[in-house]
Design an enzyme around this catalytic site. Structure first.
Site, PDB file in Angstrom:
ATOM      1  N   ASP A 187       9.331   2.698   1.291  1.00  0.00           N
ATOM      2  CA  ASP A 187       8.196   3.465   1.795  1.00  0.00           C
ATOM      3  C   ASP A 187       8.123   3.241   3.302  1.00  0.00           C
ATOM      4  O   ASP A 187       7.665   2.191   3.764  1.00  0.00           O
ATOM      5  CB  ASP A 187       6.929   2.988   1.084  1.00  0.00           C
ATOM      6  CG  ASP A 187       5.666   3.655   1.616  1.00  0.00           C
ATOM      7  OD1 ASP A 187       5.728   4.287   2.696  1.00  0.00           O
ATOM      8  OD2 ASP A 187       4.618   3.531   0.962  1.00  0.00           O
TER       9      ASP A 187
ATOM     10  N   PHE B 237       0.860  -1.190   0.000  1.00  0.00           N
ATOM     11  CA  PHE B 237       0.000   0.000   0.000  1.00  0.00           C
ATOM     12  C   PHE B 237       0.889   1.229   0.000  1.00  0.00           C
ATOM     13  O   PHE B 237       1.721   1.403   0.880  1.00  0.00           O
ATOM     14  CB  PHE B 237      -0.909   0.019   1.233  1.00  0.00           C
ATOM     15  CG  PHE B 237      -1.919   1.124   1.183  1.00  0.00           C
ATOM     16  CD1 PHE B 237      -3.101   0.975   0.475  1.00  0.00           C
ATOM     17  CD2 PHE B 237      -1.680   2.329   1.826  1.00  0.00           C
ATOM     18  CE1 PHE B 237      -4.035   2.007   0.407  1.00  0.00           C
ATOM     19  CE2 PHE B 237      -2.599   3.365   1.758  1.00  0.00           C
ATOM     20  CZ  PHE B 237      -3.779   3.209   1.042  1.00  0.00           C
TER      21      PHE B 237
ATOM     22  N   LYS C 222       2.780  10.202   7.815  1.00  0.00           N
ATOM     23  CA  LYS C 222       2.089   9.776   9.034  1.00  0.00           C
ATOM     24  C   LYS C 222       2.614  10.413  10.330  1.00  0.00           C
ATOM     25  O   LYS C 222       2.216  11.498  10.682  1.00  0.00           O
ATOM     26  CB  LYS C 222       2.107   8.254   9.123  1.00  0.00           C
ATOM     27  CG  LYS C 222       1.106   7.608   8.148  1.00  0.00           C
ATOM     28  CD  LYS C 222       0.835   6.185   8.504  1.00  0.00           C
ATOM     29  CE  LYS C 222      -0.116   5.475   7.557  1.00  0.00           C
ATOM     30  NZ  LYS C 222      -1.515   5.774   7.758  1.00  0.00           N
TER      31      LYS C 222
END
Ligand SMILES: Cc1ncc(COP(=O)(O)O)c(C=O)c1O
Length: 390
Positions: free
Chosen positions: A224, A139, A253
């Protein structure tokens, strides 16, 4: 639990695009690892806004940084220099590896920048190679390129035609990466711990082998670390567990402690952007950067990376007796998988009892609490999860 009133749900239905299902609770404030709903009811937060609130809710240093910077300068655009942006870039580089930084506002944008960087690098260095190999089940966010890079058809298929140049292979299978590499390949893009699919850490030796393959074949390695970075796994960055460094790393995040910010770091060899190639109006604005620098400072000052490693072990031990067939994780990124499709009823039962957990699918529950979680809070979460597991 107070139910969301009819009018809240109806108004949300009427005015908000229905891109996801919400649980029946309206949160109004938080403090530390606890959030409160509109009836004043308290919930222990083991999700942290999906691995975002590293310092919990309303951390005094974060509140002070927001207040101070907001009173000085919130936004100028990137037509000018601002000191908080330079300070944050410098700190991120000190914490990771020699690189330069591009700032954006989210994980998807940080990955979009990485993808564009890889394509330009391929044009300059690999005869126009443009294909990126990524993992099935990964993702990387919801922009068109990021959702195509991510290996989950349910998120990308409705938006066909998708941009070309993405190849997917199984995670933790270095042979598959080698077999998929050809003259069109420019980069390998991986999460060192797959997050959204339900916390699947890289197997021992995997990232090292992929690093060596990229080196031998003149490919970029893009990691990532949007979810796994910034202390969450018990190291500043998850790739440090593997003893390697990427060429490009993306963050978001946790970086802003809840204030939106994304970052793309590239080593000098991969740093091929020139003026005009890429940009973002809001990216790296003084408010987000000042807050992010404060988050990094507090994580460092309060020893929260080591604390996350320690609490991660406790949390991992505490999920062993919930009747799950599989438990997995690294630091404060933990998940467990039931044989039966009971993750969603389990999540609802936890919420009813004042505990926030995240069912990522019908079988799997994810726990990504703030890094400031305490042993007592993990015990309390365990008691409530035991009851919810029945
Ligand atoms: C590993 C990873 N990359 C990228 C993203 C996308 O981040 P954002 O939602 O901020 O665009 C996420 C979000 O869950 C993620 O976990």
């Amino acid at each position: 639990m107070t139910k969301v009133t009819q009018s809240t749900a109806e108004l949300a239905d009427r005015y908000l695009m229905q891109t996801g299902r919400r649980l029946p609770v309206t949160f109004v404030r938080g403090r530390g690892c606890v959030v409160y709903d509109d009836s004043g009811r308290e919930y222990l937060d083991m999700v942290a806004g999906i691995a975002v609130n590293l310092l919990g809710h309303a951390h005094p240093d974060v509140v002070a940084a927001i207040t101070k910077q907001a009173a000085e300068l919130i936004h100028t655009s990137n037509l000018y220099y601002t000191q908080p942006q330079i300070d944050l870039a410098r700190r991120l580089v000190e914490l990771s590896f020699p690189a330069r930084v591009f700032f954006s506002n989210s994980g998807a944008e940080a990955n979009e920048a990485a993808i564009k960087l890889a394509r330009k690098w391929g044009t300059k260095n690999r005869d126009g190679a443009f294909e990126i190999i990524s993992a099935n089940g990964s993702f990387h966010g919801r922009t068109l390129a990021a959702v195509t890079a991510g290996g989950q058809h349910k998120y990308s298929d409705p938006f066909k035609p998708l941009p070309p140049g993405f190849v997917h292979v199984d995670f933790n299978d270095a042979d598959a990466i080698e077999a998929a590499t050809d003259e069109k390949t420019v980069a390998v893009m991986l999460e060192p711990v797959m997050g959204e699919i339900g916390i699947i850490p890289a197997a021992p030796g995997y990232l090292k082998r992929v690093r060596e393959w990229c080196d031998r074949n003149n490919l970029l390695l893009i990691l990532d670390e949007v979810q796994s970075g910034l202390g969450r796994t018990g190291r500043w960055f998850a790739h440090q567990h593997a003893g390697i460094t990427p060429d490009v790393m993306t963050l978001a995040k946790g970086l802003g402690g809840g204030v939106p910010i994304g970052a793309t770091l590239a080593i000098p060899r991969a740093d091929v952007f020139e003026p005009g190639d890429h940009g973002s109006t809001f990216g790296g604005n003084p408010l987000a950067c000042a807050v992010a620098s404060t988050v990094l400072e507090v994580v460092d000052r309060d020893g929260l990376v080591g604390h996350a490693a320690e609490m991660g072990e406790l949390l991992h031990a505490s999920i062993q007796d919930l009747g799950a067939t599989q438990t997995r994780g690294l630091g404060l990124m933990q998940a467990f998988q039931f044989e039966q499709p009971k993750a969603k009823p389990f999540q609802n039962a936890c919420l009813e009892s004042g505990l926030i957990v995240n069912a990522v699918d019908d079988n799997t529950v994810r726990l990504v609490p703030p890094l400031i979680i305490t042993a007592e809070q993990i015990d309390r979460a365990h008691d409530l999860m035991r009851k919810a597991a029945g």
